[in-house]
Design an enzyme around this catalytic site. Structure first.
Site, PDB file in Angstrom:
ATOM      1  N   HIS A  73     -26.709  -4.380  11.106  1.00  0.00           N
ATOM      2  CA  HIS A  73     -26.874  -3.210  10.245  1.00  0.00           C
ATOM      3  C   HIS A  73     -28.136  -3.300   9.388  1.00  0.00           C
ATOM      4  O   HIS A  73     -28.568  -2.299   8.791  1.00  0.00           O
ATOM      5  CB  HIS A  73     -25.642  -3.066   9.342  1.00  0.00           C
TER       6      HIS A  73
ATOM      7  N   ASP B   8     -29.221   1.601  11.739  1.00  0.00           N
ATOM      8  CA  ASP B   8     -28.315   2.424  10.954  1.00  0.00           C
ATOM      9  C   ASP B   8     -27.158   2.888  11.825  1.00  0.00           C
ATOM     10  O   ASP B   8     -27.243   2.896  13.055  1.00  0.00           O
ATOM     11  CB  ASP B   8     -29.048   3.643  10.388  1.00  0.00           C
TER      12      ASP B   8
END
Length: 426
Positions: free
Chosen positions: A397, A401
């Site tokens: 992450h 995204d």
């Protein structure tokens, strides 16, 4: 003339290996380029060939010993024949007699015998064999007396594990007061075994797998997103063309080539999934080097298909078959196991219905395929039984995204459910 055999360069970032197996013993005749020893690294196993024809004069290290790149491991008498091997036979026969007394004291040392009683036997055993480079470095760095450390290697040789065990055991290291704080950094002491248990040392490959997977969990902000794909059209396409495909290309048409193509299509549209973090920068790649996870008796390996986006279906299938065979035989090269930008793991071949794959660092994404199972799904307002597969995308992450991850997985799903999209690039 004596010729030295040394540990060859083993690839980028690989500095040491373990002597897995000697194919020859002292006195055996060898031909030029004949394998004489198998080395096990943290990535692959490598055979070392004899540089000359002759006879084995000396094996400097034993099986299980750790050696560094460039270390001397054997001596070969160039041009020697079988007779020279026989001449050395008496010397070889004497070795077991001289070392015959060593195993008994070492066995006595296991059930917590006093250190002072075990020291004389291990001192003799260690003196007979030179220390491997990795062991010598550890001994010198900690200012230890090798003769006072119990040896568990073949023929009484001292191993790196013996030195680490010595440090962990709380024994004072001679002249090492300044380095004493470093001892707690080692692994915790091994527990005593119960009846019915046995201890098997982890291979270098398994140790690396464990370390890298834990590092990925500790370092990456790992998250997994899931979707499901209807395999109806892909199965129909494969059944329609598999006979002609195999007849023309000499290789079977499988599912993995379709998923590789689907992933390269999605990676081109969502380049963050193909990127990695380097310090405080992102590295974006204009190619798709796809790692394909392969299970072997030694552990999981991930050979890499270079520039997979440029390869045809037949080239992909041929490469996958070749990788699978050579992975099981331990014949993959070091360069074939590094540098991937994205990985695909197919747990479905073992029956897995759903799982969350762990990233193959420093990559930022890995796709998990699973078992195709007939399930009821809603199609145009009606319930139909369709062959369905769950897909899982684990991603970092920090780089990717949620919108990019979900969109990437949806794109893979679209390409698999309508394979013509891959060919038409739509």
């Amino acid at each position: 003339m004596a010729t030295e055999v040394k540990v060859p360069a083993l690839g980028e970032s690989v500095s040491e290996a373990t002597i897995a197996k000697w194919y020859k013993k002292v006195g055996d005749a060898v031909a030029a380029d004949e394998p004489i020893v198998e080395l096990e690294t943290d990535k692959v196993t490598v055979e070392v060939n004899s540089p000359v024809a002759g006879a084995i004069a000396e094996l400097v290290v034993g099986e299980g010993d750790e050696v560094e790149v460039g270390a001397l491991i054997a001596m070969i008498t160039e041009g020697a024949a079988g007779t020279s091997a026989k001449e050395e036979a008496p010397a070889e026969a004497k070795a077991p007699a001289k070392e015959e007394a060593a195993p008994a004291p070492r066995e006595e040392a296991k059930p917590a015998a006093p250190v002072a009683a075990a020291a004389p036997a291990t001192q003799t055993a260690n003196a007979d064999h030179p220390l491997a480079p990795a062991v010598r470095k550890l001994v010198e760095d900690n200012n230890l007396d090798a003769s006072k450390i119990s040896a568990s290697g073949k023929d009484g040789r001292l191993t790196k594990g013996d030195v680490l065990d010595y440090l962990e055991g709380g024994k004072p290291a001679p002249r090492a007061a300044a380095t004493a704080p470093a001892a707690p950094a080692g692994p915790k002491p091994q527990r005593n075994l119960r009846d019915g248990e046995e201890r098997v040392k982890m291979s270098k490959l398994r140790q690396t797998i464990a370390r890298r997977l834990k590092e990925a969990q500790n370092t990456a902000a790992m998250l997994t997103t899931y979707n499901e794909v209807d395999m109806t059209n892909l199965l129909a396409c494969r059944n329609l063309y598999k006979v002609g495909f195999e007849k023309k290309h000499g290789v079977k048409l499988g599912f993995m080539s379709f998923f590789i193509k689907a992933c390269t299509t999605a990676l081109n549209e969502w380049p963050a999934v193909n990127a990695e973090i380097d310090g405080d920068s992102f590295i974006y790649k204009n190619f798709c080097d796809i790692g394909v996870a392969v299970g072997t008796p030694q552990g999981l390996v991930v050979p890499v298909i270079r520039s997979a986006e440029k390869k045809t279906f037949s080239e992909l299938e041929s490469t996958i078959v070749d990788f699978g065979k050579r992975a099981r035989d331990g014949k993959l090269g070091m360069d074939e196991m590094s540098g991937g930008s994205f990985t695909i793991s197919n747990g479905g071949v073992f029956g897995s219905l759903l799982s969350s794959p762990i990233l193959n660092a420093p990559q930022s994404g890995i796709l998990g395929m699973h078992k195709t199972q007939m399930r009821p799904v809603a199609i145009d307002g009606k319930v139909e039984i369709r062959p369905m597969m769950y897909l899982a995308l684990s991603y970092d992450h920090r780089v990717i995204d949620g919108r990019e991850a979900v969109s990437f997985l949806v794109r893979v799903k679209e390409c698999i459910e309508n394979p013509e999209r891959i060919l038409l690039d739509i």
